[in-house]
Design a protein around this motif. Structure first.
Motif, short mmCIF file in Angstrom:
data_model
loop_
_atom_site.label_atom_id
_atom_site.label_comp_id
_atom_site.label_asym_id
_atom_site.label_seq_id
_atom_site.Cartn_x
_atom_site.Cartn_y
_atom_site.Cartn_z
N ASP A 75 1.55 -3.56 -11.04
CA ASP A 75 1.50 -2.10 -10.98
C ASP A 75 0.38 -1.69 -10.03
O ASP A 75 -0.73 -2.22 -10.10
CB ASP A 75 1.19 -1.52 -12.36
N ILE A 76 0.66 -0.75 -9.17
CA ILE A 76 -0.36 -0.20 -8.29
C ILE A 76 -0.88 1.08 -8.95
O ILE A 76 -0.09 1.99 -9.23
CB ILE A 76 0.21 0.14 -6.90
N ALA B 121 -1.67 4.08 -4.92
CA ALA B 121 -0.26 4.07 -4.51
C ALA B 121 0.06 5.32 -3.70
O ALA B 121 0.86 6.16 -4.08
CB ALA B 121 0.64 3.97 -5.75
N TYR C 90 0.88 2.75 0.54
CA TYR C 90 2.03 2.32 -0.26
C TYR C 90 3.09 3.41 -0.30
O TYR C 90 2.76 4.60 -0.28
CB TYR C 90 1.62 1.97 -1.69
N ILE D 182 4.23 -3.88 -6.72
CA ILE D 182 4.25 -4.98 -5.76
C ILE D 182 5.06 -6.09 -6.41
O ILE D 182 4.77 -6.50 -7.53
CB ILE D 182 2.84 -5.50 -5.45
N TYR E 181 -1.87 -7.27 0.85
CA TYR E 181 -1.58 -5.92 0.40
C TYR E 181 -2.88 -5.12 0.39
O TYR E 181 -3.92 -5.63 -0.02
CB TYR E 181 -0.99 -5.92 -1.01
N ILE F 15 -5.72 -5.07 -2.69
CA ILE F 15 -5.16 -6.06 -3.60
C ILE F 15 -6.16 -6.52 -4.66
O ILE F 15 -5.76 -6.76 -5.81
CB ILE F 15 -4.55 -7.27 -2.84
N ILE G 245 -6.14 -4.00 -7.37
CA ILE G 245 -4.83 -4.02 -8.04
C ILE G 245 -4.75 -5.22 -8.97
O ILE G 245 -4.28 -5.10 -10.11
CB ILE G 245 -3.69 -4.02 -7.00
#
Length: 180
Positions: A5-6, A11, A16, A21, A31, A34, A37
Motif C-alpha cells: 500500500d502506498i 500516492a 504515483y 505497488i 519506486y 520506497i 512505503i
C-alpha cells in the motif's frame, strides 16, 4: 511480498498514479519513496527518518550511478527515457531533506510540498520554488540541472548532519560542555 500500500500523502502524481505497488522486489525497481512505503507496510523495522546515516547514503549512491545516464538522455533530447529517473530522484531529494531533519516525507502534492520543505531547518535555499519547478517539468533539461544542484547542496548539508549525529551518539556535545 507482492503488494504494498502506498500511503495517501505519497500516492500523488507525478510520483504515483495508483495506491498500490505490485512487485516481488520493489527495492530493485526504484519506486519513489520506497523506504517509507516499506516501513508503512511493516517490511522495514526502522523508519528512515530515524536512521538518516543508514538510508541517505543509498540515495546519493543511486544518484551517482544514474547521473551520467540521465545526462546522456537529455543530451540526446530523450526526455521520455529520462522521465522515470527524474521522478525517482526528485523523490530522493524530498526524502533526503525530510530525513536529514528527522521527519517523515510530508504530503508531496504540489501545493503543500514546497511549504513543508521550506519550514525544515536543513533545506536548500528557495526549496519551495525549486521543488515545484522540477516536479512540474521533470522531463526538461533545466529541471535536471536544478536537481543536480539540489543534490550537491544536500550532500553538503548531509556532511554536517553526519558530524552532528556522530557527536550526538558519542556524547561529544555533552563532554565538551563539561570541560569548560
Amino acid at each position: 511480498m507482492d503488494e504494498l500500500d502506498i500511503p495517501g500523502h505519497l500516492a500523488v502524481f507525478p510520483f504515483y498514479n495508483t495506491a498500490l505497488i505490485r512487485d516481488e522486489n520493489p527495492r530493485k525497481s526504484k519506486y519513489p519513496f520506497i523506504d517509507e512505503i516499506l516501513w508503512h507496510n511493516g517490511v522495514a523495522e526502522l523508519p528512515p527518518w530515524e536512521a538518516p546515516l543508514q538510508y541517505i547514503p543509498v540515495l546519493f549512491k543511486e544518484w551517482d550511478e544514474d547521473f551520467s545516464y540521465v545526462e546522456t538522455c537529455f543530451s540526446k533530447k530523450d526526455r521520455k527515457t529520462a522521465y522515470p529517473y527524474m521522478i525517482y530522484h526528485i523523490a530522493s531529494v524530498i526524502s533526503i531533506i525530510s530525513w536529514m531533519n528527522h521527519t517523515r516525507v510530508p504530503d508531496v502534492s504540489a501545493p503543500s510540498i514546497g511549504k513543508e520543505l521550506e519550514e525544515l531547518k536543513r533545506s536548500p535555499s528557495n526549496i519551495g520554488d525549486r521543488i515545484a519547478f522540477v516536479t512540474a517539468k521533470p522531463d526538461h533539461h533545466h529541471s535536471f540541472k536544478q536537481l543536480q544542484s539540489l543534490m550537491i547542496e544536500n550532500r553538503k548539508q548531509f556532511a554536517i548532519v553526519k558530524l552532528e549525529e556522530k557527536k550526538r551518539k558519542s556524547g561529544s556535545f555533552n563532554d565538551s560542555r563539561r570541560e569548560i
